[in-house]
Design a protein around this motif. Structure first.
Motif, PDB file in Angstrom:
ATOM      1  N   LYS A 273      83.960  44.709  27.056  1.00  0.00           N
ATOM      2  CA  LYS A 273      83.703  45.435  28.302  1.00  0.00           C
ATOM      3  C   LYS A 273      83.086  46.800  28.022  1.00  0.00           C
ATOM      4  N   SER A 274      83.618  47.516  27.042  1.00  0.00           N
ATOM      5  CA  SER A 274      83.089  48.853  26.767  1.00  0.00           C
ATOM      6  C   SER A 274      81.649  48.784  26.259  1.00  0.00           C
ATOM      7  N   ARG A 275      81.316  47.778  25.438  1.00  0.00           N
ATOM      8  CA  ARG A 275      79.916  47.592  25.003  1.00  0.00           C
ATOM      9  C   ARG A 275      79.032  47.264  26.193  1.00  0.00           C
ATOM     10  N   GLY A 276      79.526  46.415  27.076  1.00  0.00           N
ATOM     11  CA  GLY A 276      78.757  46.060  28.271  1.00  0.00           C
ATOM     12  C   GLY A 276      78.531  47.253  29.173  1.00  0.00           C
ATOM     13  N   ILE A 277      79.573  48.053  29.375  1.00  0.00           N
ATOM     14  CA  ILE A 277      79.454  49.236  30.219  1.00  0.00           C
ATOM     15  C   ILE A 277      78.462  50.214  29.615  1.00  0.00           C
ATOM     16  N   THR A 278      78.530  50.408  28.310  1.00  0.00           N
ATOM     17  CA  THR A 278      77.605  51.322  27.629  1.00  0.00           C
ATOM     18  C   THR A 278      76.164  50.858  27.794  1.00  0.00           C
ATOM     19  N   ASN A 279      75.919  49.584  27.574  1.00  0.00           N
ATOM     20  CA  ASN A 279      74.555  49.051  27.698  1.00  0.00           C
ATOM     21  C   ASN A 279      74.030  49.151  29.133  1.00  0.00           C
ATOM     22  N   VAL A 280      74.865  48.807  30.088  1.00  0.00           N
ATOM     23  CA  VAL A 280      74.450  48.860  31.491  1.00  0.00           C
ATOM     24  C   VAL A 280      74.199  50.300  31.917  1.00  0.00           C
ATOM     25  N   ASN A 281      75.055  51.221  31.482  1.00  0.00           N
ATOM     26  CA  ASN A 281      74.850  52.630  31.821  1.00  0.00           C
ATOM     27  C   ASN A 281      73.549  53.163  31.231  1.00  0.00           C
ATOM     28  N   LYS A 282      73.196  52.725  30.038  1.00  0.00           N
ATOM     29  CA  LYS A 282      71.919  53.126  29.437  1.00  0.00           C
ATOM     30  C   LYS A 282      70.751  52.593  30.266  1.00  0.00           C
TER      31      LYS A 282
ATOM     32  N   LYS B  43      66.410  53.619  34.125  1.00  0.00           N
ATOM     33  CA  LYS B  43      65.770  53.328  35.408  1.00  0.00           C
ATOM     34  C   LYS B  43      65.784  54.569  36.306  1.00  0.00           C
ATOM     35  N   PHE B  44      66.888  55.324  36.289  1.00  0.00           N
ATOM     36  CA  PHE B  44      66.978  56.547  37.081  1.00  0.00           C
ATOM     37  C   PHE B  44      65.930  57.558  36.630  1.00  0.00           C
ATOM     38  N   ASP B  45      65.792  57.735  35.310  1.00  0.00           N
ATOM     39  CA  ASP B  45      64.790  58.667  34.787  1.00  0.00           C
ATOM     40  C   ASP B  45      63.380  58.234  35.164  1.00  0.00           C
ATOM     41  N   GLU B  46      63.135  56.926  35.121  1.00  0.00           N
ATOM     42  CA  GLU B  46      61.831  56.392  35.506  1.00  0.00           C
ATOM     43  C   GLU B  46      61.544  56.667  36.985  1.00  0.00           C
ATOM     44  N   LEU B  47      62.518  56.399  37.844  1.00  0.00           N
ATOM     45  CA  LEU B  47      62.351  56.643  39.278  1.00  0.00           C
ATOM     46  C   LEU B  47      62.212  58.139  39.575  1.00  0.00           C
TER      47      LEU B  47
END
Length: 132
Positions: free
Chosen positions: A42-51, A56-60
C-alpha cells in the motif's frame, strides 16, 4: 471410542477424508500459512500514485500559467490603439506612447525611438502570439 479420530487426521462425517480439497494446510509438514504484508504494498502504491498526481498537477499548473500569460498578452494588444485591420500572419509591434497609451504598429523597434513593449503575430484564430 471407535468414532474418535486422531488430531492429525482430517475427517468430516459428511465428506469423509477430505484433506486434499481443503483450501488450507492440514498437516504439520505442510507449508506455513503466512499473511501477505499489505502495508508495504500500500505504501509503495500510495507513493507512486502521489508522484503521478504531483506530476499531472505540475503539468496542469504549467498549462494554466501559459494560458493566463497568453490571455494577458491578447488583452493588452486588443485594448491598444490601432487604426487598421490587422492581417493574419503579419508581424506587428506594440509600443507605449509618450502620453502612456499603447498602440500597435508595423514599424519595427529598430526603425524609430519609441518604448517597445513586444512583437506579436496574429494567427488564424485571431489570437495574438507574443514573439518577443
Amino acid at each position: 471410542m471407535k468414532d474418535k479420530k486422531p488430531d492429525n487426521i482430517v475427517y468430516s462425517e459428511k465428506q469423509g477424508y477430505n484433506a486434499n480439497i481443503l483450501p488450507y494446510a492440514t498437516s504439520v509438514g505442510a507449508p506455513a500459512i503466512r499473511v501477505d504484508d499489505l502495508v508495504s504494498w500500500k505504501s509503495r502504491g500510495i507513493t507512486n500514485v502521489n508522484k503521478q498526481f504531483a506530476s499531472k498537477f505540475d503539468e496542469l499548473k504549467s498549462q494554466y500559467e501559459s494560458l493566463l500569460e497568453e490571455f494577458e498578452w491578447n488583452e493588452l494588444v486588443y485594448s491598444s490603439k490601432f487604426s487598421f485591420e490587422p492581417v493574419i500572419g503579419e508581424i506587428y509591434h506594440l509600443y507605449r506612447s509618450a502620453d502612456g497609451f499603447n498602440f500597435l504598429s508595423l514599424i519595427g523597434p529598430n526603425e524609430w525611438n519609441k518604448e517597445h513593449i513586444g512583437t506579436f503575430k496574429l494567427n488564424s484564430e485571431k489570437k495574438w502570439i507574443h514573439l518577443s
